[in-house]
Enzyme design. Structure first.
Site, PDB file in Angstrom:
ATOM      1  N   PHE A  76       0.834  -1.211   0.000  1.00  0.00           N
ATOM      2  CA  PHE A  76       0.000   0.000   0.000  1.00  0.00           C
ATOM      3  C   PHE A  76       0.867   1.259   0.000  1.00  0.00           C
ATOM      4  O   PHE A  76       0.471   2.292  -0.549  1.00  0.00           O
ATOM      5  CB  PHE A  76      -0.924  -0.002   1.236  1.00  0.00           C
ATOM      6  CG  PHE A  76      -1.959   1.077   1.218  1.00  0.00           C
ATOM      7  CD1 PHE A  76      -3.114   0.927   0.463  1.00  0.00           C
ATOM      8  CD2 PHE A  76      -1.784   2.249   1.940  1.00  0.00           C
ATOM      9  CE1 PHE A  76      -4.071   1.927   0.421  1.00  0.00           C
ATOM     10  CE2 PHE A  76      -2.733   3.261   1.915  1.00  0.00           C
ATOM     11  CZ  PHE A  76      -3.881   3.094   1.150  1.00  0.00           C
TER      12      PHE A  76
ATOM     13  N   HIS B  11      -8.841  -6.935   2.188  1.00  0.00           N
ATOM     14  CA  HIS B  11      -7.616  -6.150   2.117  1.00  0.00           C
ATOM     15  C   HIS B  11      -6.970  -6.248   0.740  1.00  0.00           C
ATOM     16  O   HIS B  11      -6.487  -5.270   0.183  1.00  0.00           O
ATOM     17  CB  HIS B  11      -6.607  -6.672   3.157  1.00  0.00           C
ATOM     18  CG  HIS B  11      -6.355  -5.722   4.265  1.00  0.00           C
ATOM     19  ND1 HIS B  11      -7.054  -5.752   5.436  1.00  0.00           N
ATOM     20  CD2 HIS B  11      -5.471  -4.703   4.368  1.00  0.00           C
ATOM     21  CE1 HIS B  11      -6.623  -4.786   6.222  1.00  0.00           C
ATOM     22  NE2 HIS B  11      -5.662  -4.142   5.603  1.00  0.00           N
TER      23      HIS B  11
ATOM     24  N   ARG C 144       6.710 -17.129  -9.208  1.00  0.00           N
ATOM     25  CA  ARG C 144       6.999 -15.918  -9.992  1.00  0.00           C
ATOM     26  C   ARG C 144       8.139 -15.087  -9.399  1.00  0.00           C
ATOM     27  O   ARG C 144       8.402 -13.980  -9.842  1.00  0.00           O
ATOM     28  CB  ARG C 144       5.722 -15.061 -10.080  1.00  0.00           C
ATOM     29  CG  ARG C 144       4.680 -15.704 -10.973  1.00  0.00           C
ATOM     30  CD  ARG C 144       3.266 -15.240 -10.696  1.00  0.00           C
ATOM     31  NE  ARG C 144       2.319 -15.904 -11.583  1.00  0.00           N
ATOM     32  CZ  ARG C 144       1.858 -17.147 -11.405  1.00  0.00           C
ATOM     33  NH1 ARG C 144       2.221 -17.846 -10.348  1.00  0.00           N
ATOM     34  NH2 ARG C 144       1.020 -17.683 -12.282  1.00  0.00           N
TER      35      ARG C 144
HETATM   36  C1  DLZ Z   1      -2.302  -5.317   5.772  1.00  0.00           C
HETATM   37  C2  DLZ Z   1      -1.702  -6.076   4.633  1.00  0.00           C
HETATM   38  C3  DLZ Z   1      -2.218  -7.329   4.261  1.00  0.00           C
HETATM   39  C4  DLZ Z   1      -3.395  -7.945   4.934  1.00  0.00           C
HETATM   40  N1  DLZ Z   1      -1.668  -8.040   3.268  1.00  0.00           N
HETATM   41  C5  DLZ Z   1      -0.597  -7.513   2.604  1.00  0.00           C
HETATM   42  C6  DLZ Z   1       0.005  -8.239   1.534  1.00  0.00           C
HETATM   43  O1  DLZ Z   1      -0.370  -9.367   1.184  1.00  0.00           O
HETATM   44  N2  DLZ Z   1       1.051  -7.641   0.905  1.00  0.00           N
HETATM   45  C7  DLZ Z   1       1.530  -6.399   1.234  1.00  0.00           C
HETATM   46  O2  DLZ Z   1       2.472  -5.924   0.604  1.00  0.00           O
HETATM   47  N3  DLZ Z   1       0.980  -5.726   2.254  1.00  0.00           N
HETATM   48  C8  DLZ Z   1      -0.048  -6.242   2.944  1.00  0.00           C
HETATM   49  N4  DLZ Z   1      -0.606  -5.547   3.981  1.00  0.00           N
HETATM   50  C9  DLZ Z   1       0.032  -4.268   4.431  1.00  0.00           C
HETATM   51  C10 DLZ Z   1      -0.421  -3.060   3.627  1.00  0.00           C
HETATM   52  O3  DLZ Z   1       0.205  -3.020   2.350  1.00  0.00           O
HETATM   53  C11 DLZ Z   1      -0.035  -1.758   4.374  1.00  0.00           C
HETATM   54  O4  DLZ Z   1       1.330  -1.793   4.703  1.00  0.00           O
HETATM   55  C12 DLZ Z   1      -0.831  -1.576   5.666  1.00  0.00           C
HETATM   56  O5  DLZ Z   1      -2.216  -1.644   5.403  1.00  0.00           O
HETATM   57  C13 DLZ Z   1      -0.514  -0.198   6.328  1.00  0.00           C
HETATM   58  O6  DLZ Z   1      -0.898   0.870   5.432  1.00  0.00           O
END
Ligand code: DLZ
Length: 158
Positions: free
Chosen positions: A66, A97, A136
């Protein structure tokens, strides 16, 4: 499947030239770090093979996928950076998510590239399972970090 028709890793042993003085920023998500670490290794190796100098590759980490858009923006806004590679791995879980993160990062990275008029490459795996991600990230489907690096190199030559 599109990836059966064209796999950008196929280009990695061809030196595309003209990148000696180009600078690449790589932003990497720490979430699923086994996978993103392998993507990073593939991306760096490929850039070096293409003739990019090690000093011209800047790596920065963000907590999760994110955050890749903002991390990419921090790099893209630097005048010295010619292209940004974003590396992450989002694996489908039980909640929504996955959808929110994938949509946000795809849109966010696109916006950064358009805002700064620079290549910002989407090297984010979005898979149903960890096995699909491993496949991958140096497994049977190659390494998408390498593909992201080749894409970045090609886009700097536009
Ligand atoms: C919270 C979250 C979840 C559930 N899954 C992933 C994921 O599979 N891959 C990833 O890169 N990040 C995940 N995150 C974290 C979010 O990207 C982010 O860091 C948090 O929601 C804080 O903004």
């Amino acid at each position: 499947m599109a990836s059966n028709l064209k796999n950008l890793s196929d280009y990695s042993d061809r030196n595309t030239g003209g990148v000696e003085n180009k600078q690449f920023g790589i932003v990497v998500a720490e979430w699923n770090e086994t996978i993103t670490g392998a993507l990073l290794e593939g991306a760096i190796e490929t850039l070096l093979e293409q003739g990019v100098k090690r000093d011209n590759i800047k790596v920065h980490y963000v907590p999760g996928s994110f955050e890749l858009s903002l991390g990419a923006q921090f790099l893209a806004q630097k005048e010295t950076i010619d292209a940004v590679i974003s590396l992450g791995c989002v694996i489908q879980g039980e909640t929504r998510h996955f959808d929110f993160i994938c949509d946000a990062v795809a849109q966010g990275i696109t916006n950064v590239g358009l805002k700064y008029n620079k290549p910002v490459i989407f090297g984010v795996l979005t898979t149903d399972t960890m096995q699909q991600a491993l496949d991958r990230a140096g497994g049977k489907h190659g390494n998408k970090g390498e593909e992201a690096a080749i894409t970045a190199v090609k886009m700097t030559q536009f």
